[in-house]
Write an enzyme that holds these catalytic residues in place. Structure first.
Site, PDB file in Angstrom:
ATOM      1  N   SER A   2       0.860  -1.366   0.160  1.00 35.26           N
ATOM      2  CA  SER A   2       0.127   0.028   0.072  1.00 35.26           C
ATOM      3  C   SER A   2       1.018   1.306   0.023  1.00 35.26           C
ATOM      4  O   SER A   2       0.532   2.471  -0.189  1.00 35.26           O
ATOM      5  CB  SER A   2      -1.080   0.180   1.289  1.00 35.26           C
ATOM      6  OG  SER A   2      -0.159   0.171   2.457  1.00 35.26           O
ATOM      7  N   HIS A   3       2.210   0.938   0.323  1.00 33.43           N
ATOM      8  CA  HIS A   3       3.011   2.132   0.204  1.00 33.43           C
ATOM      9  C   HIS A   3       4.103   2.060  -0.374  1.00 33.43           C
ATOM     10  O   HIS A   3       5.315   2.722  -0.173  1.00 33.43           O
ATOM     11  CB  HIS A   3       3.324   2.775   1.780  1.00 33.43           C
ATOM     12  CG  HIS A   3       2.122   3.435   2.293  1.00 33.43           C
ATOM     13  ND1 HIS A   3       0.950   2.497   2.790  1.00 33.43           N
ATOM     14  CD2 HIS A   3       1.880   4.610   2.580  1.00 33.43           C
ATOM     15  CE1 HIS A   3       0.065   3.173   3.075  1.00 33.43           C
ATOM     16  NE2 HIS A   3       0.398   4.683   2.824  1.00 33.43           N
ATOM     17  N   ASP A   7      -4.824   0.846   1.198  1.00 25.34           N
ATOM     18  CA  ASP A   7      -5.656  -0.528   0.674  1.00 25.34           C
ATOM     19  C   ASP A   7      -6.857  -0.482   0.287  1.00 25.34           C
ATOM     20  O   ASP A   7      -7.537  -1.347  -0.350  1.00 25.34           O
ATOM     21  CB  ASP A   7      -5.575  -1.353   2.028  1.00 25.34           C
ATOM     22  CG  ASP A   7      -4.189  -1.893   2.405  1.00 25.34           C
ATOM     23  OD1 ASP A   7      -3.299  -2.234   1.342  1.00 25.34           O
ATOM     24  OD2 ASP A   7      -3.678  -2.023   3.416  1.00 25.34           O
ATOM     25  N   ALA A  66      -2.105   1.590  10.952  1.00 27.04           N
ATOM     26  CA  ALA A  66      -3.294   2.688  10.888  1.00 27.04           C
ATOM     27  C   ALA A  66      -4.113   2.606  11.934  1.00 27.04           C
ATOM     28  O   ALA A  66      -4.339   1.661  12.406  1.00 27.04           O
ATOM     29  CB  ALA A  66      -3.803   2.746   9.408  1.00 27.04           C
TER      30      ALA A  66
HETATM   31  P1  NDP Z   1      -1.455  -3.745   8.719  1.00 26.85           P
HETATM   32  O1  NDP Z   1      -2.916  -3.813   9.333  1.00 26.85           O
HETATM   33  O2  NDP Z   1      -1.324  -4.427   7.491  1.00 26.85           O
HETATM   34  O3  NDP Z   1      -0.237  -4.311   9.534  1.00 26.85           O
HETATM   35  C1  NDP Z   1      -0.301  -3.838  11.152  1.00 26.85           C
HETATM   36  C2  NDP Z   1       0.770  -4.091  11.713  1.00 26.85           C
HETATM   37  O4  NDP Z   1       0.271  -5.571  12.208  1.00 26.85           O
HETATM   38  C3  NDP Z   1       2.061  -4.474  10.981  1.00 26.85           C
HETATM   39  O5  NDP Z   1       3.149  -4.241  11.837  1.00 26.85           O
HETATM   40  C4  NDP Z   1       1.807  -5.858  10.597  1.00 26.85           C
HETATM   41  O6  NDP Z   1       3.092  -6.695  10.345  1.00 26.85           O
HETATM   42  C5  NDP Z   1       1.078  -6.358  11.913  1.00 26.85           C
HETATM   43  N1  NDP Z   1       0.262  -7.666  11.569  1.00 26.85           N
HETATM   44  C6  NDP Z   1      -0.608  -7.708  10.593  1.00 26.85           C
HETATM   45  N2  NDP Z   1      -1.225  -8.719  10.610  1.00 26.85           N
HETATM   46  C7  NDP Z   1      -0.748  -9.475  11.643  1.00 26.85           C
HETATM   47  C8  NDP Z   1      -1.062 -10.941  12.085  1.00 26.85           C
HETATM   48  N3  NDP Z   1      -2.024 -11.571  11.843  1.00 26.85           N
HETATM   49  N4  NDP Z   1      -0.135 -11.229  13.175  1.00 26.85           N
HETATM   50  C9  NDP Z   1       0.602 -10.372  13.847  1.00 26.85           C
HETATM   51  N5  NDP Z   1       1.099  -9.000  13.280  1.00 26.85           N
HETATM   52  C10 NDP Z   1       0.051  -8.528  12.332  1.00 26.85           C
HETATM   53  O7  NDP Z   1      -1.159  -2.149   8.482  1.00 26.85           O
HETATM   54  P2  NDP Z   1      -2.014  -1.060   8.137  1.00 26.85           P
HETATM   55  O8  NDP Z   1      -3.094  -1.375   7.166  1.00 26.85           O
HETATM   56  O9  NDP Z   1      -2.968  -0.517   9.462  1.00 26.85           O
HETATM   57  O10 NDP Z   1      -1.167   0.052   7.942  1.00 26.85           O
HETATM   58  C11 NDP Z   1      -0.535  -0.088   6.633  1.00 26.85           C
HETATM   59  C12 NDP Z   1       0.413   0.872   6.302  1.00 26.85           C
HETATM   60  O11 NDP Z   1      -0.086   2.073   5.973  1.00 26.85           O
HETATM   61  C13 NDP Z   1       1.327   1.373   7.506  1.00 26.85           C
HETATM   62  O12 NDP Z   1       2.904   0.988   6.916  1.00 26.85           O
HETATM   63  C14 NDP Z   1       1.154   2.557   7.811  1.00 26.85           C
HETATM   64  O13 NDP Z   1       2.194   3.412   8.219  1.00 26.85           O
HETATM   65  C15 NDP Z   1       0.713   3.262   6.499  1.00 26.85           C
HETATM   66  N6  NDP Z   1       0.248   4.420   6.596  1.00 26.85           N
HETATM   67  C16 NDP Z   1       0.615   5.559   6.302  1.00 26.85           C
HETATM   68  C17 NDP Z   1      -0.040   6.844   6.503  1.00 26.85           C
HETATM   69  C18 NDP Z   1       0.517   8.197   6.310  1.00 26.85           C
HETATM   70  O14 NDP Z   1      -0.149   9.178   6.672  1.00 26.85           O
HETATM   71  N7  NDP Z   1       1.453   8.075   5.990  1.00 26.85           N
HETATM   72  C19 NDP Z   1      -1.501   6.744   6.915  1.00 26.85           C
HETATM   73  C20 NDP Z   1      -2.181   5.525   7.217  1.00 26.85           C
HETATM   74  C21 NDP Z   1      -1.232   4.556   7.191  1.00 26.85           C
HETATM   75  P3  NDP Z   1       3.631  -6.785   9.042  1.00 26.85           P
HETATM   76  O15 NDP Z   1       3.974  -5.612   8.561  1.00 26.85           O
HETATM   77  O16 NDP Z   1       4.785  -7.985   9.393  1.00 26.85           O
HETATM   78  O17 NDP Z   1       2.571  -7.600   8.229  1.00 26.85           O
HETATM   79  O1  PYC Z   2      -2.869   4.756   3.358  1.00 26.51           O
HETATM   80  O2  PYC Z   2      -4.111   5.852   4.642  1.00 26.51           O
HETATM   81  C1  PYC Z   2      -3.164   5.837   4.133  1.00 26.51           C
HETATM   82  C2  PYC Z   2      -2.304   7.034   3.655  1.00 26.51           C
HETATM   83  C3  PYC Z   2      -2.555   8.422   3.949  1.00 26.51           C
HETATM   84  C4  PYC Z   2      -1.563   8.960   3.592  1.00 26.51           C
HETATM   85  C5  PYC Z   2      -0.689   8.095   3.307  1.00 26.51           C
HETATM   86  N1  PYC Z   2      -1.001   6.776   3.173  1.00 26.51           N
END
Ligand code: NDP
Ligand code: PYC
Length: 340
Positions: free
Chosen positions: A50-51, A191, A183
């Site tokens: 997703s990033h 996503d 997130a």
């Molecule tokens: P996920 O829900 O995919 O994962 C969240 C965390 O939980 C990760 O560390 C992941 O590890 C872990 N995880 C996931 N599934 C399991 C499991 N079954 N058991 C144990 N650990 C698990 O991430 P999000 O969708 O919440 O976020 C995705 C990305 O989006 C992040 O990198 C976040 O920084 C980015 N983001 C950036 C934003 C911005 O403004 N810049 C805004 C929002 C999100 P693993 O990675 O090893 O799967």
């Molecule tokens: O995936 O929610 C997101 C996000 C927002 C800004 C960058 N990534």
């Protein structure tokens, strides 16, 4: 699978250099291009799709729109014994972090703890690349960043918060650092975009449509709908905390405070970021890394198979062995954006 979508395998350095070319061609300085290319290629390498390269067209349209300053030179301010402030100059947050990092680490090692407040910055990336390197050098790091209004606070009627991730990294004695990055919305906006593109339904409980009704259709969320926080009132409280720490404390914008409507194509949230770094060698008792190792040992003994970060590191190993898999159409798009 069509030939267009057959995966092509690229070495990490080759992907970095292609992305650098794209950033420079669309107006960033060489330094900013290098930082963003390493970040984005690292996400793709680790299966953080997703990033990863999925974000490149968004970076390009944002740079073309004039919304972000791709040549900004961050200004680092040493404001207190445990506090560093950076004005990112309307540029990206990662170069601001890079500029402040030596001073932040020096302060954390001397005082035991230090905070870095970045404002006037755009963060469009995964957050784990910002914290993981601190743990690799024995420090504990926690970071938060806010994004753009698309999440309805629990109990509210309309979106206000961003998707507001929280990332944490800590060293452990036997193995790589413990890292999570999540997130505070039920699903990252990226996503939702990917699901919409693939025509996939979302699990229940992720978002609402333009009428505020629950929906599993990603397009309904993107077109006038909104996301929900994860875990109801608990995720909502964490998202509120991120707004306070990443915006109110740093001098950055809240997720609802910027207006990009005069910059068609702008995608990067203009907000703030907070990083807290702790030197665990100042703590009492056994070394922290042994304690964290013991926690992991007990979690495994309790039956846990997957720690946060395990999947990413497995993907990293796979990419090191056989290259980063990109579908041919995505690679062709990158080459076109690079002007090849
Ligand atoms: P996920 O829900 O995919 O994962 C969240 C965390 O939980 C990760 O560390 C992941 O590890 C872990 N995880 C996931 N599934 C399991 C499991 N079954 N058991 C144990 N650990 C698990 O991430 P999000 O969708 O919440 O976020 C995705 C990305 O989006 C992040 O990198 C976040 O920084 C980015 N983001 C950036 C934003 C911005 O403004 N810049 C805004 C929002 C999100 P693993 O990675 O090893 O799967
Ligand atoms: O995936 O929610 C997101 C996000 C927002 C800004 C960058 N990534």
């Amino acid at each position: 699978m069509s030939a267009q979508n057959e995966p092509v395998h690229l070495a990490f350095d080759a992907l970095v250099s292609l992305l650098q070319q794209i950033f420079v061609r669309h107006g960033t300085s060489a330094e900013v291009a290098e930082t963003l290319a390493l970040n984005c290629a690292g996400a793709e390498r680790d299966g953080a799709h997703s990033h990863g390269v999925f974000r490149i067209p968004g970076y390009v349209s944002t740079l073309n729109s004039g919304w972000v300053n791709g040549r900004a030179v961050p200004v680092v301010d040493d404001v207190a014994s445990g506090f560093v402030r950076v004005d990112a100059g309307g540029g990206f947050a990662q170069p601001a972090l890079a500029a402040a990092r030596p001073l932040l680490v020096e302060k954390a090692r001397s005082a035991g703890i230090a905070a870095l407040a970045i404002h006037n910055s755009h963060h469009f990336a995964a957050l784990w690349p910002d914290v993981e390197p601190f743990a690799e050098e024995g420090l504990v790091a926690l970071s938060v960043v806010n994004s753009m209004t698309c999440v309805v606070p629990h109990g509210a009627d309309r979106p206000l918060f961003g998707t507001n991730p929280i990332a944490f990294a800590a060293p452990r004695a036997d193995g790589g650092p413990i890292v999570f990055d999540l997130a505070t919305s039920a699903i990252a906006h990226g996503d939702v975009q990917i699901a919409a593109r693939k025509g996939e339904k979302l699990p229940a409980g992720m978002g609402v449509d333009s009428l505020g009704q629950p929906t599993q259709d990603p397009k309904a969320i993107l077109e006038g709908g909104a996301l929900l926080p994860f875990g109801g009132h608990k995720g909502s409280a964490l998202s509120m905390m991120v707004e306070l720490l990443a915006a109110a404390l740093t001098g950055g914008n809240f997720s609802f405070e910027f207006d990009w409507s005069n910059h068609p194509g702008a995608k990067t949230p203009w907000t703030g970021q907070l990083m807290i770094v702790i030197d665990p060698s100042k703590s009492a008792g056994q070394p922290f890394a042994l304690r964290s190792q013991e926690l992991v040992r007990q979690m495994h003994a309790a039956g846990l198979r997957r720690l946060p970060g395990d999947r990413r590191h497995r993907e990293r190993e796979k990419s090191a062995a056989s290259g980063i898999a990109l579908d041919a159409a995505a690679l062709a798009q990158l080459r076109e954006l690079a002007g090849e």
